[in-house]
Design a protein around this motif. Structure first.
Motif, PDB file in Angstrom:
ATOM      1  N   ASP A  31      50.968 -62.363  38.035  1.00  0.00           N
ATOM      2  CA  ASP A  31      50.356 -62.142  36.722  1.00  0.00           C
ATOM      3  C   ASP A  31      49.350 -63.254  36.403  1.00  0.00           C
ATOM      4  OD1 ASP A  31      51.730 -59.804  36.343  1.00  0.00           O
ATOM      5  OD2 ASP A  31      53.229 -60.630  34.971  1.00  0.00           O
ATOM      6  N   ARG A  32      49.723 -64.478  36.753  1.00  0.00           N
ATOM      7  CA  ARG A  32      48.853 -65.628  36.492  1.00  0.00           C
ATOM      8  C   ARG A  32      47.488 -65.496  37.165  1.00  0.00           C
ATOM      9  NH1 ARG A  32      50.978 -70.808  39.153  1.00  0.00           N
ATOM     10  NH2 ARG A  32      52.980 -69.944  38.506  1.00  0.00           N
ATOM     11  N   SER A  33      47.445 -64.795  38.294  1.00  0.00           N
ATOM     12  CA  SER A  33      46.166 -64.634  38.998  1.00  0.00           C
ATOM     13  C   SER A  33      45.374 -63.446  38.462  1.00  0.00           C
ATOM     14  CB  SER A  33      46.415 -64.463  40.498  1.00  0.00           C
ATOM     15  OG  SER A  33      46.951 -63.190  40.761  1.00  0.00           O
ATOM     16  N   GLY A  34      45.860 -62.859  37.354  1.00  0.00           N
ATOM     17  CA  GLY A  34      45.109 -61.763  36.734  1.00  0.00           C
ATOM     18  C   GLY A  34      45.398 -60.413  37.345  1.00  0.00           C
ATOM     19  N   VAL A  35      46.462 -60.333  38.132  1.00  0.00           N
ATOM     20  CA  VAL A  35      46.847 -59.056  38.741  1.00  0.00           C
ATOM     21  C   VAL A  35      48.165 -58.613  38.108  1.00  0.00           C
ATOM     22  CG1 VAL A  35      47.630 -57.977  40.892  1.00  0.00           C
ATOM     23  CG2 VAL A  35      45.676 -59.539  40.919  1.00  0.00           C
ATOM     24  N   ASP A  36      48.286 -57.330  37.835  1.00  0.00           N
ATOM     25  CA  ASP A  36      49.487 -56.792  37.190  1.00  0.00           C
ATOM     26  C   ASP A  36      50.595 -56.589  38.235  1.00  0.00           C
ATOM     27  OD1 ASP A  36      51.448 -55.411  35.882  1.00  0.00           O
ATOM     28  OD2 ASP A  36      50.164 -53.733  35.265  1.00  0.00           O
ATOM     29  N   ALA A  37      51.566 -57.480  38.227  1.00  0.00           N
ATOM     30  CA  ALA A  37      52.622 -57.448  39.240  1.00  0.00           C
ATOM     31  C   ALA A  37      53.405 -56.129  39.184  1.00  0.00           C
ATOM     32  CB  ALA A  37      53.574 -58.632  39.052  1.00  0.00           C
ATOM     33  N   GLU A  38      53.636 -55.632  38.003  1.00  0.00           N
ATOM     34  CA  GLU A  38      54.369 -54.372  37.854  1.00  0.00           C
ATOM     35  C   GLU A  38      53.607 -53.232  38.560  1.00  0.00           C
ATOM     36  OE1 GLU A  38      57.247 -53.476  36.917  1.00  0.00           O
ATOM     37  OE2 GLU A  38      56.919 -51.302  36.861  1.00  0.00           O
ATOM     38  N   ALA A  39      52.294 -53.224  38.421  1.00  0.00           N
ATOM     39  CA  ALA A  39      51.487 -52.195  39.081  1.00  0.00           C
ATOM     40  C   ALA A  39      51.586 -52.316  40.597  1.00  0.00           C
ATOM     41  CB  ALA A  39      50.026 -52.288  38.629  1.00  0.00           C
ATOM     42  N   VAL A  40      51.694 -53.544  41.083  1.00  0.00           N
ATOM     43  CA  VAL A  40      51.862 -53.748  42.526  1.00  0.00           C
ATOM     44  C   VAL A  40      53.161 -53.082  42.978  1.00  0.00           C
ATOM     45  CG1 VAL A  40      52.253 -55.469  44.336  1.00  0.00           C
ATOM     46  CG2 VAL A  40      50.533 -55.898  42.545  1.00  0.00           C
ATOM     47  N   ILE A  41      54.226 -53.355  42.248  1.00  0.00           N
ATOM     48  CA  ILE A  41      55.523 -52.782  42.617  1.00  0.00           C
ATOM     49  C   ILE A  41      55.462 -51.255  42.618  1.00  0.00           C
ATOM     50  CG2 ILE A  41      57.937 -52.559  41.892  1.00  0.00           C
ATOM     51  CD1 ILE A  41      57.591 -55.419  40.616  1.00  0.00           C
ATOM     52  N   VAL A  42      54.863 -50.708  41.602  1.00  0.00           N
ATOM     53  CA  VAL A  42      54.791 -49.247  41.473  1.00  0.00           C
ATOM     54  C   VAL A  42      54.032 -48.634  42.649  1.00  0.00           C
ATOM     55  CG1 VAL A  42      53.780 -47.376  40.090  1.00  0.00           C
ATOM     56  CG2 VAL A  42      55.066 -49.227  38.972  1.00  0.00           C
ATOM     57  N   GLU A  43      52.910 -49.252  43.012  1.00  0.00           N
ATOM     58  CA  GLU A  43      52.106 -48.695  44.100  1.00  0.00           C
ATOM     59  C   GLU A  43      52.835 -48.849  45.440  1.00  0.00           C
ATOM     60  OE1 GLU A  43      49.722 -46.754  44.120  1.00  0.00           O
ATOM     61  OE2 GLU A  43      48.885 -46.857  46.154  1.00  0.00           O
ATOM     62  N   VAL A  44      53.489 -49.954  45.641  1.00  0.00           N
ATOM     63  CA  VAL A  44      54.259 -50.114  46.875  1.00  0.00           C
ATOM     64  C   VAL A  44      55.374 -49.067  46.934  1.00  0.00           C
ATOM     65  CG1 VAL A  44      55.806 -51.648  48.181  1.00  0.00           C
ATOM     66  CG2 VAL A  44      53.724 -52.569  47.139  1.00  0.00           C
ATOM     67  N   ALA A  45      56.001 -48.839  45.801  1.00  0.00           N
ATOM     68  CA  ALA A  45      57.096 -47.861  45.764  1.00  0.00           C
ATOM     69  C   ALA A  45      56.593 -46.444  46.033  1.00  0.00           C
ATOM     70  CB  ALA A  45      57.808 -47.921  44.414  1.00  0.00           C
ATOM     71  N   ARG A  46      55.354 -46.177  45.689  1.00  0.00           N
ATOM     72  CA  ARG A  46      54.775 -44.844  45.870  1.00  0.00           C
ATOM     73  C   ARG A  46      54.450 -44.551  47.338  1.00  0.00           C
ATOM     74  NH1 ARG A  46      49.849 -42.095  45.695  1.00  0.00           N
ATOM     75  NH2 ARG A  46      48.680 -44.020  45.922  1.00  0.00           N
ATOM     76  N   PHE A  47      54.190 -45.596  48.083  1.00  0.00           N
ATOM     77  CA  PHE A  47      53.688 -45.445  49.457  1.00  0.00           C
ATOM     78  C   PHE A  47      54.773 -44.998  50.438  1.00  0.00           C
ATOM     79  CE2 PHE A  47      52.895 -47.359  53.662  1.00  0.00           C
ATOM     80  CZ  PHE A  47      51.722 -46.706  53.985  1.00  0.00           C
ATOM     81  N   SER A  48      54.367 -44.144  51.351  1.00  0.00           N
ATOM     82  CA  SER A  48      55.272 -43.730  52.427  1.00  0.00           C
ATOM     83  C   SER A  48      54.495 -43.512  53.715  1.00  0.00           C
ATOM     84  CB  SER A  48      55.990 -42.429  52.030  1.00  0.00           C
ATOM     85  OG  SER A  48      56.777 -41.963  53.108  1.00  0.00           O
ATOM     86  N   ALA A  49      55.119 -43.862  54.817  1.00  0.00           N
ATOM     87  CA  ALA A  49      54.506 -43.632  56.131  1.00  0.00           C
ATOM     88  C   ALA A  49      55.466 -42.800  56.982  1.00  0.00           C
ATOM     89  CB  ALA A  49      54.216 -44.960  56.830  1.00  0.00           C
ATOM     90  N   ALA A  50      54.943 -41.771  57.594  1.00  0.00           N
ATOM     91  CA  ALA A  50      55.778 -40.915  58.436  1.00  0.00           C
ATOM     92  C   ALA A  50      56.304 -41.679  59.642  1.00  0.00           C
ATOM     93  CB  ALA A  50      54.970 -39.710  58.915  1.00  0.00           C
ATOM     94  N   ALA A  51      57.466 -41.255  60.116  1.00  0.00           N
ATOM     95  CA  ALA A  51      57.978 -41.753  61.398  1.00  0.00           C
ATOM     96  C   ALA A  51      57.800 -40.627  62.410  1.00  0.00           C
ATOM     97  CB  ALA A  51      59.444 -42.128  61.275  1.00  0.00           C
ATOM     98  N   PRO A  52      57.303 -40.943  63.592  1.00  0.00           N
ATOM     99  CA  PRO A  52      57.135 -39.887  64.584  1.00  0.00           C
ATOM    100  C   PRO A  52      58.472 -39.588  65.256  1.00  0.00           C
ATOM    101  CG  PRO A  52      56.244 -41.941  65.428  1.00  0.00           C
ATOM    102  CD  PRO A  52      56.823 -42.245  64.072  1.00  0.00           C
ATOM    103  N   SER A  53      58.671 -38.355  65.596  1.00  0.00           N
ATOM    104  CA  SER A  53      59.954 -37.957  66.185  1.00  0.00           C
ATOM    105  C   SER A  53      60.228 -38.710  67.485  1.00  0.00           C
ATOM    106  CB  SER A  53      59.951 -36.450  66.448  1.00  0.00           C
ATOM    107  OG  SER A  53      58.852 -36.105  67.278  1.00  0.00           O
ATOM    108  N   TRP A  54      59.175 -39.015  68.242  1.00  0.00           N
ATOM    109  CA  TRP A  54      59.387 -39.649  69.543  1.00  0.00           C
ATOM    110  C   TRP A  54      59.713 -41.142  69.415  1.00  0.00           C
ATOM    111  CZ3 TRP A  54      54.700 -38.096  67.666  1.00  0.00           C
ATOM    112  CH2 TRP A  54      53.708 -39.065  67.526  1.00  0.00           C
ATOM    113  N   ALA A  55      59.540 -41.693  68.235  1.00  0.00           N
ATOM    114  CA  ALA A  55      59.688 -43.138  68.091  1.00  0.00           C
ATOM    115  C   ALA A  55      61.119 -43.578  67.867  1.00  0.00           C
ATOM    116  CB  ALA A  55      58.820 -43.637  66.944  1.00  0.00           C
ATOM    117  N   VAL A  56      62.033 -42.665  67.718  1.00  0.00           N
ATOM    118  CA  VAL A  56      63.423 -43.091  67.544  1.00  0.00           C
ATOM    119  C   VAL A  56      64.134 -43.267  68.886  1.00  0.00           C
ATOM    120  CG1 VAL A  56      63.726 -42.366  65.164  1.00  0.00           C
ATOM    121  CG2 VAL A  56      63.966 -40.681  66.981  1.00  0.00           C
ATOM    122  N   GLY A  57      63.405 -43.010  69.962  1.00  0.00           N
ATOM    123  CA  GLY A  57      63.925 -43.314  71.292  1.00  0.00           C
ATOM    124  C   GLY A  57      63.212 -44.547  71.842  1.00  0.00           C
TER     125      GLY A  57
END
Lengths: 431, 431, 431, 431
Positions: A31-57
């Motif tokens: 917050d001190r650097s002028g960035v909204d920390a809560e917004a950071v958390i929200v955007e990180v929480a929104r993000f998702s990356a697929a896992a490929p089926s072949w990568a669990v082996g």
């Protein structure tokens, strides 16, 4: 293999008071650097990356492969593993299938797999076709081979088989609820003079057009470039310029997919990302890291600052948010436990995203307008050097996942359990 | 130009309460991971990297140079600038001279320069000789040229001149209180067949031997390798293997110096550092960063994680401390204000050192003994992701320097003052 | 499969009159430049490069493998193929075995294989051990794995197994009449922090020492470096500098082996060759070509001028002749017929050797002594641009081999014959 | 300095009988492979590559420059040197000017220079603008600087000055009879975050549009990409993909120029050439060679086989002939006599062209249609291995030039003569 969410919660409880203190301080600093920390958390929480089926082996190289225990024996078990992964990270909500390695079959098979995944909260991301190996089971005609290429082959039969295979993968994807097709081709040359550069390009372009005719209106299609391997003199879709020509030449819903390991030495990948976003053709991402070539190492394990810059370009393209795209982790888990590697990859992605979100982009733009690179560097590094782990942990917590996913994975004993259930010698399909 | 320390202190006061709160939390976080935060601060405070005399002027490329204002007009003013730098960072306590760009002359000249530097608390680090340019002023015989090399030249006159020049630089260094000589040679080939690889190597080895005969017993001598530029087909001292052969072949007090930009694409530099330390021949470091070649960019600005790994190897070699060696920053300040670039470089070095010190090396060794790369990665990244800025700031504060050196540099108006005093068109000697 | 030498002779007859006219002119051109054309022919005829046993099968990548027809089903048939190759080229008089891919067994097995090879005029070159794959058949203890390395492993069992395997390979080699052991290790790391650089090096050095104790007095042992693959963060024996330290640290008869594909981008390989020759540690060569990494493409197919320069350094080391060393072709025949690829590789080697022999080294030395790079380039290119094919063909003819080996191979119908005999689906062991 | 053509003829006479014998045999060999040797000679004789005005002086690096004797003191003398070059090679019929290094001034100045060149049979190839250096003499406003870029700069004044400079260069070119403008920009970043990738691109695109508005209808304009140097983090026009976007976005007569040294390590340049030709945007070439970066070494001196493949792609694009394009040699003559280096470069180009013409393209296409890479390699190497020197010499002879240009250059004593006339210390403008 049922995931015991109460165990995850139990592990979180152990870490909660430290987490809260760390989080409070991180919010303060950001917050001190002028960035909204809560917004950071929200955007990180929104993000998702697929896992490929072949990568669990376990993955391998041409020199060998050392499987671990408890590898999934079929696609259903692969989805189980990815559901476990997602329970820990909260950020791997989809699976990306590779056909024919993971082919449930049209109709009942696809329906059953889709049901299984839905029950576990897992969706289906981009479908991946495979025309870089001969797959006798899916080819009627044994005289057809991809040895000299698939869509780029001078042989009509090989080209037809490749188009047909992609059509099948699309059909399967429709039944599973996927919305995109990724086409990575191994086509190219090992030997100068082996083929015409232009002839190969034109045949690939024509083939992509035939495939695109089968792509549903609400789907996208991705062309994925790679400079070399397995073709060692030239690849047809070798760089982003070629990928863009292919996408533009094929249709409006064809976009380019960037794999972080598919670049020549010293390539400025963040610039490639910016270029493709600028022309509206950035469609997908395969995340991994590398030191030499397509090493498929853990995301963020070799060049985390470059990852941070790349994510920064994505935020630039998305107006401060991660733009809609097919994000996937694409690693080869040769040494680490595949699920542990995916946990670390997802964590590294979330860390890079949080750091990039912690850059005060207004200050950065000011420094740029003033031709003040020293100030710009201060602003950038202020984001990168921030300890964002508490923000990332909080994003996971809000998604019902683990504060510390790797430690929790080990604590709950998942690998031992699946090894008991599946055996020590099971080997997942894939590379 | 007198440095007003009270202004630095004033600036620190503005930031003090935030600093104290941040520091307390950082100490908490680090101690919790089993690392002694206080020891980290102490080691960071102990560390110093020399500033080269040529780096306080604007750098350039073969395509041009864009000087800024207030560049030092002579070596005395260069020392002034470095004293200002050190006042802000507390970690640049020595200057490394390059002859003949900075030649005070033997006797009275050297004595005056040494006195001036001592008054400002600046010592003399390794001396640098220059046999990659023809320097008519220091060569009697105009027919001698380094066009085709210095020590490697088939021409006796060129070889003799190069040995003689190095002898002079040593003599000067003795009078200034330096304790080491760094020999970087541009010798090599632009064209296959231009010379014999072996002949060039043997002539260089012989020349180094002649130079070494002049090196005082309490001095060290460093061989610095570089794969290319200005020689574009081959360099004589092209890699660490060659550098080691030259050092071993010359004498016990000859060691190898590693410049971070002097490596082929994809080189694992931290491994090179480990190898040279292992055989007891790691003598010095030129810190910078690069994306393509010898780009001489700001330390830590492109690959900060690699820098962290390199510093980790140094700690490994030093048993948990930075081993004794000639550390220097070697950048080309083409766009940023030279002093600002040096401030950011020093800060980046201190940050990397603090991060590397925050790695719990006992935990790391445990993970290594268990062949557990996932855990090893957790331990490593725990150090790297720690926000060590408060620890670094505290180290600076204890050294009487600035909590935030760049902001303080701008606040105190040093550049404006020297531009007024030295003029807007002064141009420092150097590249 | 008996080789019908009269068919080769028949094919030669068809080409003889052209050959004689071309040869006469080539001799004229070469003699005119002050080089003895007859001596060129004699030296080319003297040269031989081993064929590795695994190279007569189709190679592959981690993405797939496309076998052709008639692949040898066992080591005896591999020797048959190499005898056919040698009948055509006259320059592949030995085979280099890879154990356990080709393990005849001690005693009767080895004796039979040796007899079979001798009958075909084929000898046994350097033996190759394999500790980069788990080979259950040769390991009693299934708990031992090379997953985390062989000699470099922290696990005692793995290290012991690796030493033991090498001991066995030596024993086998003694029975076959080989005189050298090549040790290529895949040991390294995929992840920063996974191991100690120094610890890995020291364990490898110790292991090599144990192996060396088993090496007969009239044998040599080779250490082969490679920067990456299959280890993608670091390899233990990663470059010539490390290879040299290992060789020097192990014993007098340990030398370094250079594989042309085992170098970082832009490496000056001919300089590496010169360095190793200079210190008396150049022991062997794996010939191939590459554009990106260890691509294992046809010798001379990508950078024939570099090959010419490398051979030039060998001649420099050998005083105008190819020095005694273990020369081997090491390609991966993914697309071409393996025997055809080996034919082209051997031809390319002979061409490069002839071109390098056509360089007037007296003139070259004169130009070097005069610092005259333009003249040096003229001398060098005079050799390279000479059409040496008639000289090479003549060298082959004198060895009883084919004037045009590839055309002759096709004309005699060898592939069709072995496919009929061995089947279309036979798959040779190897990568 | 008048060129004495009778001296050249005299030198040719000495070599004539050998030439005729060699030529007869070469024609035989080439005709036998199904290629028309006479057509090869004719096409080689037709080809010409411009010499840049700055290349007749000694080049340098940021580490120094070692001028030779007799360097041209002004643009008139530069044209004299190029006329001499052309007298020897018959293949350098134009000069490419670089402004402001070579600025005769509009009106009388330009007219005089054009007249001088015409008298010597030299025309004016593409004009080169320079916005990578501040040129006080051509800039009224000293506050304008290209330090932070020209067209990409956020500063309006810098952008306007850059457009204005290009407009001037076009005007000058019109008066000289040139037909094209080459725009190479140094614009980019040294530091991540310094500018917006997209903002820089868009400003450059807008600036090119403004320049293009001044380009006459019968002219072409070329965008020249380069990955790095002097910008060391990113260049705006960094690769062929970006160059193509800029060309397409600017106008129909804007094409891309390929410099052989402007590529990342391992780039398949011949494929880049094929791509640009395929989309109709291949406009020009800067020929040189390199091992590491933009080394600007003698054409064909490091990777002659790659040059042969590149020329092969040009022939592919031109239907068997060199397509119309702005061909130029762009080397930095740091060690060799500049004219000797240009002679060797032109010769190497002619050799590569002749070799590429000696490839039987019908046979090659047959092999490609049959997926027969071994046969394709035979066909390709048959062309490359042919000794084409007699064909090239004959092409030169027919153009009234020298059979052996370098030997002739030395024999006629040109350098001594100009050194006497111009002095030993003259220094040509340029890099």
């Amino acid at each position: 293999m049922t995931i015991d969410r109460s165990r995850i919660e139990e592990e979180n409880q152990i870490r909660l008071s430290w987490h809260e203190s760390d989080l409070a301080h991180a919010v303060d600093v950001v917050d001190r650097s002028g960035v909204d920390a809560e917004a950071v958390i929200v955007e990180v929480a929104r993000f998702s990356a697929a896992a490929p089926s072949w990568a669990v082996g376990t993955g391998g190289t041409r020199f060998g492969r050392f499987p671990g225990g408890g590898e999934p024996r079929d696609t259903f078990e692969k989805v189980d593993d990815i559901a476990m992964l997602n329970a820990l990270t909260g950020a791997n909500r989809t699976v990306s299938l590779h056909v024919p390695w993971d082919d449930p079959g049209l109709g009942a098979g696809a329906a059953a797999l889709r049901r299984h995944a839905e029950e576990l909260g897992i969706g289906f991301d981009a479908m991946n076709s495979n025309t870089f190996q001969d797959n006798p089971s899916t080819t009627d005609d044994r005289t057809v081979s991809y040895k000299f290429g698939s869509l780029a082959n001078v042989d009509d039969g090989a080209r037809r088989a490749a188009v047909e295979h992609n059509r099948y993968v699309i059909e399967l994807g429709v039944e599973l609820g996927s919305r995109a097709l990724t086409v990575w081709l191994a086509d190219g040359m090992n030997h100068p003079g082996q083929a015409s550069f232009r002839g190969q390009f034109e045949r690939v372009l024509a083939g992509l057009g035939e495939i695109y005719a089968h792509v549903p209106d609400d789907w996208e299609m991705y062309t994925e470039h790679k400079p070399y391997e397995p073709a060692f003199y030239s690849s047809v879709n070798n760089d982003w310029g070629t990928s863009l020509l292919l996408a533009q030449g094929t249709g409006d819903r064809v976009k380019c997919l960037v794999d972080l390991g598919h670049h020549l030495p010293n390539t400025n990948i963040e610039q490639v990302v910016s270029r493709l976003a600028m022309v509206g053709r950035l469609g997908g991402f395969h995340f991994n890291d590398s030191k030499y070539g397509d090493d498929d190492l853990t995301v963020g394990s070799i060049t985390p600052f470059q990852l941070f810059l790349i994510v920064g370009e994505l935020l630039e393209a998305g107006g401060g948010q991660m733009p809609a795209a097919a994000y996937m982790i694409d690693e080869s888990h040769n040494l680490k436990d595949p699920l542990e590697d995916l946990i670390q990859a997802t964590d590294a992605l979330q860390v890079a995203l949080a750091q990039a979100l912690c850059v005060n982009r207004t200050d950065l733009a000011d420094a740029q307008r003033a031709n003040d690179p020293a100030r710009a560097a201060e602003v950038l590094h202020r984001g990168f050097r921030t300890d964002v782990r508490p923000l990332v942990a909080e994003a996971r917590r809000r998604n019902g996942a683990a504060l510390e996913p790797l430690a929790t994975f080990r604590a709950v004993g998942y690998r031992a359990a699946v090894t008991a259930a599946r055996g020590a010698d099971s080997v997942a399909t894939g590379l």
